[in-house]
Design a protein around this motif. Sequence first.
Motif, PDB file in Angstrom:
ATOM      1  N   LEU A 229       0.833  -1.199   0.000  1.00 16.28           N
ATOM      2  CA  LEU A 229       0.000   0.000   0.000  1.00 16.28           C
ATOM      3  C   LEU A 229       0.871   1.253   0.000  1.00 16.28           C
ATOM      4  CD1 LEU A 229      -3.090   0.253   0.045  1.00 16.28           C
ATOM      5  CD2 LEU A 229      -2.946   0.581   2.510  1.00 16.28           C
ATOM      6  N   GLY A 230       0.675   2.110  -1.007  1.00 11.48           N
ATOM      7  CA  GLY A 230       1.551   3.252  -1.197  1.00 11.48           C
ATOM      8  C   GLY A 230       1.072   4.525  -0.517  1.00 11.48           C
ATOM      9  N   CYS A 231       0.830   4.457   0.772  1.00 13.05           N
ATOM     10  CA  CYS A 231       0.471   5.663   1.536  1.00 13.05           C
ATOM     11  C   CYS A 231       0.912   5.470   2.978  1.00 13.05           C
ATOM     12  CB  CYS A 231      -1.022   5.949   1.448  1.00 13.05           C
ATOM     13  SG  CYS A 231      -2.069   4.696   2.212  1.00 13.05           S
ATOM     14  N   GLU A 232       0.819   6.541   3.752  1.00 18.44           N
ATOM     15  CA  GLU A 232       1.305   6.509   5.128  1.00 18.44           C
ATOM     16  C   GLU A 232       0.218   6.180   6.144  1.00 18.44           C
ATOM     17  OE1 GLU A 232       2.787  10.428   5.522  1.00 18.44           O
ATOM     18  OE2 GLU A 232       4.479  10.138   4.153  1.00 18.44           O
ATOM     19  N   ARG A 233      -1.028   6.495   5.792  1.00 19.90           N
ATOM     20  CA  ARG A 233      -2.122   6.339   6.753  1.00 19.90           C
ATOM     21  C   ARG A 233      -3.376   5.847   6.026  1.00 19.90           C
ATOM     22  NH1 ARG A 233      -3.425  11.742   8.173  1.00 19.90           N
ATOM     23  NH2 ARG A 233      -4.601  11.023   9.992  1.00 19.90           N
ATOM     24  N   VAL A 234      -4.188   5.071   6.746  1.00 22.78           N
ATOM     25  CA  VAL A 234      -5.451   4.568   6.212  1.00 22.78           C
ATOM     26  C   VAL A 234      -6.525   4.727   7.270  1.00 22.78           C
ATOM     27  CG1 VAL A 234      -6.706   2.541   5.355  1.00 22.78           C
ATOM     28  CG2 VAL A 234      -4.316   2.887   4.700  1.00 22.78           C
ATOM     29  N   LEU A 235      -7.705   5.181   6.850  1.00 23.16           N
ATOM     30  CA  LEU A 235      -8.878   5.236   7.722  1.00 23.16           C
ATOM     31  C   LEU A 235      -9.946   4.333   7.131  1.00 23.16           C
ATOM     32  CD1 LEU A 235     -10.565   6.435  10.066  1.00 23.16           C
ATOM     33  CD2 LEU A 235     -11.211   8.293   8.506  1.00 23.16           C
ATOM     34  N   VAL A 236     -10.373   3.334   7.904  1.00 24.55           N
ATOM     35  CA  VAL A 236     -11.429   2.425   7.483  1.00 24.55           C
ATOM     36  C   VAL A 236     -12.691   2.764   8.271  1.00 24.55           C
ATOM     37  CG1 VAL A 236     -12.153   0.023   7.244  1.00 24.55           C
ATOM     38  CG2 VAL A 236      -9.726   0.614   7.056  1.00 24.55           C
ATOM     39  N   CYS A 237     -13.753   3.148   7.569  1.00 23.47           N
ATOM     40  CA  CYS A 237     -15.022   3.498   8.213  1.00 23.47           C
ATOM     41  C   CYS A 237     -16.065   2.445   7.854  1.00 23.47           C
ATOM     42  CB  CYS A 237     -15.503   4.871   7.740  1.00 23.47           C
ATOM     43  SG  CYS A 237     -14.352   6.225   8.039  1.00 23.47           S
ATOM     44  N   VAL A 238     -16.774   1.947   8.858  1.00 16.43           N
ATOM     45  CA  VAL A 238     -17.831   0.964   8.626  1.00 16.43           C
ATOM     46  C   VAL A 238     -19.100   1.402   9.347  1.00 16.43           C
ATOM     47  CG1 VAL A 238     -16.147  -0.917   8.400  1.00 16.43           C
ATOM     48  CG2 VAL A 238     -17.235  -0.478  10.619  1.00 16.43           C
ATOM     49  N   ALA A 239     -20.216   0.769   8.959  1.00 19.77           N
ATOM     50  CA  ALA A 239     -21.504   1.014   9.622  1.00 19.77           C
ATOM     51  C   ALA A 239     -21.953  -0.288  10.275  1.00 19.77           C
ATOM     52  CB  ALA A 239     -22.540   1.493   8.614  1.00 19.77           C
ATOM     53  N   GLY A 240     -22.443  -0.191  11.510  1.00 17.54           N
ATOM     54  CA  GLY A 240     -22.747  -1.369  12.305  1.00 17.54           C
ATOM     55  C   GLY A 240     -23.771  -2.301  11.708  1.00 17.54           C
ATOM     56  N   LYS A 241     -24.764  -1.788  10.975  1.00 20.17           N
ATOM     57  CA  LYS A 241     -25.819  -2.616  10.401  1.00 20.17           C
ATOM     58  C   LYS A 241     -25.560  -2.983   8.942  1.00 20.17           C
ATOM     59  CE  LYS A 241     -30.080  -1.474  11.369  1.00 20.17           C
ATOM     60  NZ  LYS A 241     -31.306  -0.638  11.512  1.00 20.17           N
ATOM     61  N   ASP A 242     -24.416  -2.598   8.436  1.00 19.63           N
ATOM     62  CA  ASP A 242     -24.056  -2.861   7.047  1.00 19.63           C
ATOM     63  C   ASP A 242     -23.622  -4.322   6.903  1.00 19.63           C
ATOM     64  OD1 ASP A 242     -23.107  -2.832   4.455  1.00 19.63           O
ATOM     65  OD2 ASP A 242     -21.656  -1.213   4.774  1.00 19.63           O
ATOM     66  N   SER A 243     -24.156  -5.020   5.901  1.00 19.93           N
ATOM     67  CA  SER A 243     -23.761  -6.410   5.668  1.00 19.93           C
ATOM     68  C   SER A 243     -22.289  -6.519   5.277  1.00 19.93           C
ATOM     69  CB  SER A 243     -24.632  -7.034   4.570  1.00 19.93           C
ATOM     70  OG  SER A 243     -24.462  -6.354   3.338  1.00 19.93           O
ATOM     71  N   ARG A 245     -19.941  -4.815   6.796  1.00 22.53           N
ATOM     72  CA  ARG A 245     -19.172  -4.343   7.951  1.00 22.53           C
ATOM     73  C   ARG A 245     -17.985  -5.260   8.246  1.00 22.53           C
ATOM     74  NH1 ARG A 245     -17.226  -5.983  13.111  1.00 22.53           N
ATOM     75  NH2 ARG A 245     -17.077  -4.142  14.448  1.00 22.53           N
ATOM     76  N   GLU A 246     -18.186  -6.577   8.229  1.00 21.78           N
ATOM     77  CA  GLU A 246     -17.133  -7.517   8.561  1.00 21.78           C
ATOM     78  C   GLU A 246     -16.006  -7.500   7.532  1.00 21.78           C
ATOM     79  OE1 GLU A 246     -16.949  -8.981  11.463  1.00 21.78           O
ATOM     80  OE2 GLU A 246     -18.825  -7.927  11.911  1.00 21.78           O
ATOM     81  N   ARG A 247     -16.331  -7.187   6.285  1.00 15.12           N
ATOM     82  CA  ARG A 247     -15.295  -7.111   5.257  1.00 15.12           C
ATOM     83  C   ARG A 247     -14.348  -5.940   5.528  1.00 15.12           C
ATOM     84  NH1 ARG A 247     -14.452 -11.526   3.016  1.00 15.12           N
ATOM     85  NH2 ARG A 247     -13.730 -10.585   1.067  1.00 15.12           N
ATOM     86  N   GLY A 248     -14.916  -4.811   5.980  1.00 13.95           N
ATOM     87  CA  GLY A 248     -14.081  -3.677   6.343  1.00 13.95           C
ATOM     88  C   GLY A 248     -13.237  -3.962   7.566  1.00 13.95           C
ATOM     89  N   TRP A 249     -13.844  -4.619   8.558  1.00 14.63           N
ATOM     90  CA  TRP A 249     -13.115  -4.987   9.779  1.00 14.63           C
ATOM     91  C   TRP A 249     -11.972  -5.950   9.441  1.00 14.63           C
ATOM     92  CZ3 TRP A 249     -11.998  -3.760  14.553  1.00 14.63           C
ATOM     93  CH2 TRP A 249     -11.516  -4.736  15.435  1.00 14.63           C
ATOM     94  N   ASN A 250     -12.224  -6.905   8.559  1.00  7.90           N
ATOM     95  CA  ASN A 250     -11.211  -7.873   8.154  1.00  7.90           C
ATOM     96  C   ASN A 250     -10.036  -7.178   7.467  1.00  7.90           C
ATOM     97  OD1 ASN A 250     -10.302 -10.677   7.612  1.00  7.90           O
ATOM     98  ND2 ASN A 250     -10.698 -10.126   5.481  1.00  7.90           N
ATOM     99  N   TYR A 251     -10.332  -6.201   6.622  1.00  7.95           N
ATOM    100  CA  TYR A 251      -9.283  -5.428   5.961  1.00  7.95           C
ATOM    101  C   TYR A 251      -8.413  -4.721   6.999  1.00  7.95           C
ATOM    102  CZ  TYR A 251      -7.255  -1.747   2.957  1.00  7.95           C
ATOM    103  OH  TYR A 251      -6.395  -0.877   2.309  1.00  7.95           O
ATOM    104  N   TYR A 252      -9.058  -4.080   7.957  1.00 15.15           N
ATOM    105  CA  TYR A 252      -8.342  -3.353   9.020  1.00 15.15           C
ATOM    106  C   TYR A 252      -7.421  -4.289   9.794  1.00 15.15           C
ATOM    107  CZ  TYR A 252      -7.847  -1.300  13.712  1.00 15.15           C
ATOM    108  OH  TYR A 252      -7.356  -0.861  14.914  1.00 15.15           O
ATOM    109  N   GLN A 253      -7.947  -5.438  10.193  1.00 15.58           N
ATOM    110  CA  GLN A 253      -7.169  -6.376  10.992  1.00 15.58           C
ATOM    111  C   GLN A 253      -5.993  -6.943  10.197  1.00 15.58           C
ATOM    112  OE1 GLN A 253      -7.232  -7.144  14.096  1.00 15.58           O
ATOM    113  NE2 GLN A 253      -9.136  -6.276  14.816  1.00 15.58           N
ATOM    114  N   LYS A 254      -6.233  -7.308   8.949  1.00 18.26           N
ATOM    115  CA  LYS A 254      -5.164  -7.910   8.155  1.00 18.26           C
ATOM    116  C   LYS A 254      -4.096  -6.896   7.791  1.00 18.26           C
ATOM    117  CE  LYS A 254      -7.332 -12.036   6.343  1.00 18.26           C
ATOM    118  NZ  LYS A 254      -7.549 -12.891   5.145  1.00 18.26           N
ATOM    119  N   LEU A 255      -4.507  -5.644   7.516  1.00 18.16           N
ATOM    120  CA  LEU A 255      -3.514  -4.620   7.194  1.00 18.16           C
ATOM    121  C   LEU A 255      -2.580  -4.390   8.381  1.00 18.16           C
ATOM    122  CD1 LEU A 255      -2.386  -2.558   5.214  1.00 18.16           C
ATOM    123  CD2 LEU A 255      -4.130  -0.931   6.006  1.00 18.16           C
TER     124      LEU A 255
END
Length: 299
Positions: A229-243, A245-255
Amino acid sequence: MNPETAQVTHDFPSLFRVYDNGQIARYQEHDFVPPSLDPKTGVESRDVVISPENNVSARIYLPKTAGGGGKLPLIIYIHGGAFSIQSAFSSLYHYYINELASESGSIVVSIEYRLAPEHPIPACYDDSYAAIKWVDSHAGAGQGPDPWLNECADFERVYVAGDSAGATISHNMVIRGGFGFKFSGLILIHPFFGIGEPNKLWDFICPDTIGPQDLRLNPTAHLDHLSKLGCERVLVCVAGKDSLRERGWNYYQKLKNTDWEGVVEFFETHGEDHVFHLFDRECENSISLMKRIVSFIKG
């Protein structure tokens, strides 16, 4: 073939239908709002054509803080819509980007790309890349074709942001690189990173896909991909009722678990669904999400 007797061959509810005569019908067409001087925010906007042969264009937003003695952060925004609906020129995105430009004090370039299924993937990726290369032509000596970017954009503070499918494309742009500037940050709003299994929509609009492991859709399929990933910072925003949501959380954890040397942050809006902030910009949770994005940009 008589259009009245045409049969539906593919149906993607809320998005589009395809008929056996080749006709494509969207369930809802987006509206169009012209660029303007927004009386609420004082943000001025205008449209530019980037690649006439492919109908690639963009809307540039200039906040009223421009010309105050210093250059401004630059946000490149890529709209969502399952790769197949919506527009940078619709009311849904125009008024949201007005607020983003105003609240963050940033110049925003909102990209208009070709939609699937008329233009299968990778068209939207290639169009977005072409638009960012056009933006890149203003870096350095500031001799690009657009005076707002030449005079006001700080190419030491460039962010790329997107929601849903636009977030997916945004990630791909930062991975792909090849620009004269380095992205300061990547903002993923309710990213669409697949569903973790075969996806009929993706398979239809991306003829050369390899399936759920396609890195254009699922960037977590290979950790070495994320580490580039060619940047210094990443912000991952998710919504609690979004189907998604877990895909965004998984990205955050793996990164976090790669050897990428940047900082990744996570922000969740509880009790809300996918891209809720676009449909009700005045609600408390939308205001909170905007503040979080702005604080990330202002660093």
